[in-house]
Design a protein around this motif. Structure first.
Motif, PDB file in Angstrom:
ATOM      1  N   UNK A   1      15.563   5.121   3.523  1.00  0.00           N
ATOM      2  CA  UNK A   1      14.870   5.633   2.342  1.00  0.00           C
ATOM      3  C   UNK A   1      13.429   5.159   2.441  1.00  0.00           C
ATOM      4  N   UNK A   2      12.511   6.084   2.404  1.00  0.00           N
ATOM      5  CA  UNK A   2      11.121   5.757   2.687  1.00  0.00           C
ATOM      6  C   UNK A   2      10.191   6.189   1.568  1.00  0.00           C
ATOM      7  N   UNK A   3       9.132   5.435   1.426  1.00  0.00           N
ATOM      8  CA  UNK A   3       8.033   5.767   0.526  1.00  0.00           C
ATOM      9  C   UNK A   3       6.761   5.641   1.347  1.00  0.00           C
ATOM     10  N   UNK A   4       5.764   6.409   0.990  1.00  0.00           N
ATOM     11  CA  UNK A   4       4.531   6.457   1.764  1.00  0.00           C
ATOM     12  C   UNK A   4       3.355   6.120   0.857  1.00  0.00           C
ATOM     13  N   UNK A   5       2.586   5.130   1.256  1.00  0.00           N
ATOM     14  CA  UNK A   5       1.384   4.781   0.499  1.00  0.00           C
ATOM     15  C   UNK A   5       0.229   5.557   1.114  1.00  0.00           C
ATOM     16  N   UNK A   6      -0.352   6.453   0.333  1.00  0.00           N
ATOM     17  CA  UNK A   6      -1.453   7.271   0.818  1.00  0.00           C
ATOM     18  C   UNK A   6      -2.681   6.431   1.135  1.00  0.00           C
ATOM     19  N   UNK A   7      -3.458   6.888   2.091  1.00  0.00           N
ATOM     20  CA  UNK A   7      -4.649   6.158   2.535  1.00  0.00           C
ATOM     21  C   UNK A   7      -5.639   5.938   1.402  1.00  0.00           C
ATOM     22  N   UNK A   8      -5.679   6.832   0.421  1.00  0.00           N
ATOM     23  CA  UNK A   8      -6.614   6.667  -0.691  1.00  0.00           C
ATOM     24  C   UNK A   8      -6.345   5.391  -1.478  1.00  0.00           C
ATOM     25  N   UNK A   9      -5.103   4.921  -1.465  1.00  0.00           N
ATOM     26  CA  UNK A   9      -4.765   3.682  -2.170  1.00  0.00           C
ATOM     27  C   UNK A   9      -5.541   2.519  -1.555  1.00  0.00           C
ATOM     28  N   UNK A  10      -5.657   2.510  -0.252  1.00  0.00           N
ATOM     29  CA  UNK A  10      -6.418   1.451   0.425  1.00  0.00           C
ATOM     30  C   UNK A  10      -7.877   1.477  -0.022  1.00  0.00           C
ATOM     31  N   UNK A  11      -8.449   2.673  -0.053  1.00  0.00           N
ATOM     32  CA  UNK A  11      -9.855   2.790  -0.458  1.00  0.00           C
ATOM     33  C   UNK A  11     -10.043   2.379  -1.914  1.00  0.00           C
ATOM     34  N   UNK A  12      -9.122   2.785  -2.772  1.00  0.00           N
ATOM     35  CA  UNK A  12      -9.200   2.383  -4.185  1.00  0.00           C
ATOM     36  C   UNK A  12      -9.057   0.873  -4.323  1.00  0.00           C
TER      37      UNK A  12
ATOM     38  N   UNK B   1       7.615  11.284  -2.325  1.00  0.00           N
ATOM     39  CA  UNK B   1       7.727   9.864  -1.953  1.00  0.00           C
ATOM     40  C   UNK B   1       6.375   9.213  -1.707  1.00  0.00           C
ATOM     41  N   UNK B   2       5.282   9.950  -1.940  1.00  0.00           N
ATOM     42  CA  UNK B   2       3.951   9.406  -1.654  1.00  0.00           C
ATOM     43  C   UNK B   2       3.399   8.711  -2.884  1.00  0.00           C
ATOM     44  N   UNK B   3       2.849   7.544  -2.656  1.00  0.00           N
ATOM     45  CA  UNK B   3       2.184   6.776  -3.702  1.00  0.00           C
ATOM     46  C   UNK B   3       0.693   6.989  -3.513  1.00  0.00           C
ATOM     47  N   UNK B   4       0.036   7.511  -4.510  1.00  0.00           N
ATOM     48  CA  UNK B   4      -1.388   7.783  -4.405  1.00  0.00           C
ATOM     49  C   UNK B   4      -1.658   8.999  -3.555  1.00  0.00           C
ATOM     50  N   UNK B   5      -2.916   9.248  -3.284  1.00  0.00           N
ATOM     51  CA  UNK B   5      -3.310  10.401  -2.492  1.00  0.00           C
ATOM     52  C   UNK B   5      -3.693   9.997  -1.091  1.00  0.00           C
ATOM     53  N   UNK B   6      -4.065  10.992  -0.324  1.00  0.00           N
ATOM     54  CA  UNK B   6      -4.485  10.744   1.050  1.00  0.00           C
ATOM     55  C   UNK B   6      -3.344  10.851   2.032  1.00  0.00           C
ATOM     56  N   UNK B   7      -3.682  10.687   3.287  1.00  0.00           N
ATOM     57  CA  UNK B   7      -2.713  10.821   4.372  1.00  0.00           C
ATOM     58  C   UNK B   7      -1.718   9.654   4.367  1.00  0.00           C
TER      59      UNK B   7
END
Length: 191
Positions: free
Chosen positions: A119-130, A83-89
């Motif tokens: 129903x959950x999805x998680x945006x990884x912290x790396x997405x913010x940096x990108x 459920x994670x979008x991108x990488x990172x925490x």
């Protein structure tokens, strides 16, 4: 012969701190599938892998890790990964929700049956940096500015964010989620 005996006993043959995520998940599943007597021999290895997974995928806050390492299993990390979008925490709030759900399920299964985790999805912290790098937004650092400076710069910051775009692979993933969800209301939580 001794090396083969160690492997049979579940010796860890790689450094979890340096290992790829898929290898960590695979090894954690393998250890958890062992009979109870054999699990005891590798418990310290499994705990190390779980701690590395928590630090890599959720949070590096020691208080959180100290509690979460006793609750999270390989399947929980597989769920996050799926459920994670991108990488990172995924962050402490999402991790806290998942940890709370695990604890509630063990403490009072009858109450847990009546509680629904959306129903959950998680945006990884790396997405913010990108996102900030792609849109050249690194210059926007409000942390140590006065309230007056923040208010004065707000129109430019707002405009820069309205023009900004996600990396295409992230945008496509978000579009897929919106198609899957349909016209159902969404809650977006972010720090």
């Amino acid at each position: 012969a001794q090396r083969k005996a160690q492997r049979r006993e579940g010796a860890l043959t790689f450094n979890p701190e340096l290992a790829p995520l898929d290898l960590l998940l695979w090894q954690a599943e393998r250890y958890e599938a062992l009979p109870l007597g054999e699990q005891t021999k590798v418990k310290h290895h499994l705990e190390e892998i779980v701690v590395v997974l928590i630090k890599t995928m959720i949070s590096d806050q020691l208080g959180f890790i100290r509690i979460a390492k006793s609750w999270f299993k390989a399947a929980d990390f597989q769920f996050i990964q799926s459920r994670r979008i991108g990488g990172g925490k995924i962050g402490g709030k999402a991790g806290g929700m998942l940890l709370g759900w695990k604890i509630l399920g063990a403490a009072d299964p009858k109450i847990a049956e009546r509680v629904t985790v959306p129903r959950s999805y998680f945006v990884g912290a790396d997405v913010f940096y990108d996102f900030t790098a792609l849109n050249e937004l690194e210059f926007i650092n409000q942390k140590y500015k006065t309230p007056e400076q923040i208010r004065a710069e707000y129109p430019a910051v707002r405009e820069a964010h309205l023009r900004a775009r996600f990396p295409e692979e992230v945008a496509e993933h978000l579009r897929r989620i919106l198609r899957d969800v349909g016209r159902t209301p969404l809650i977006v939580r972010s720090s």
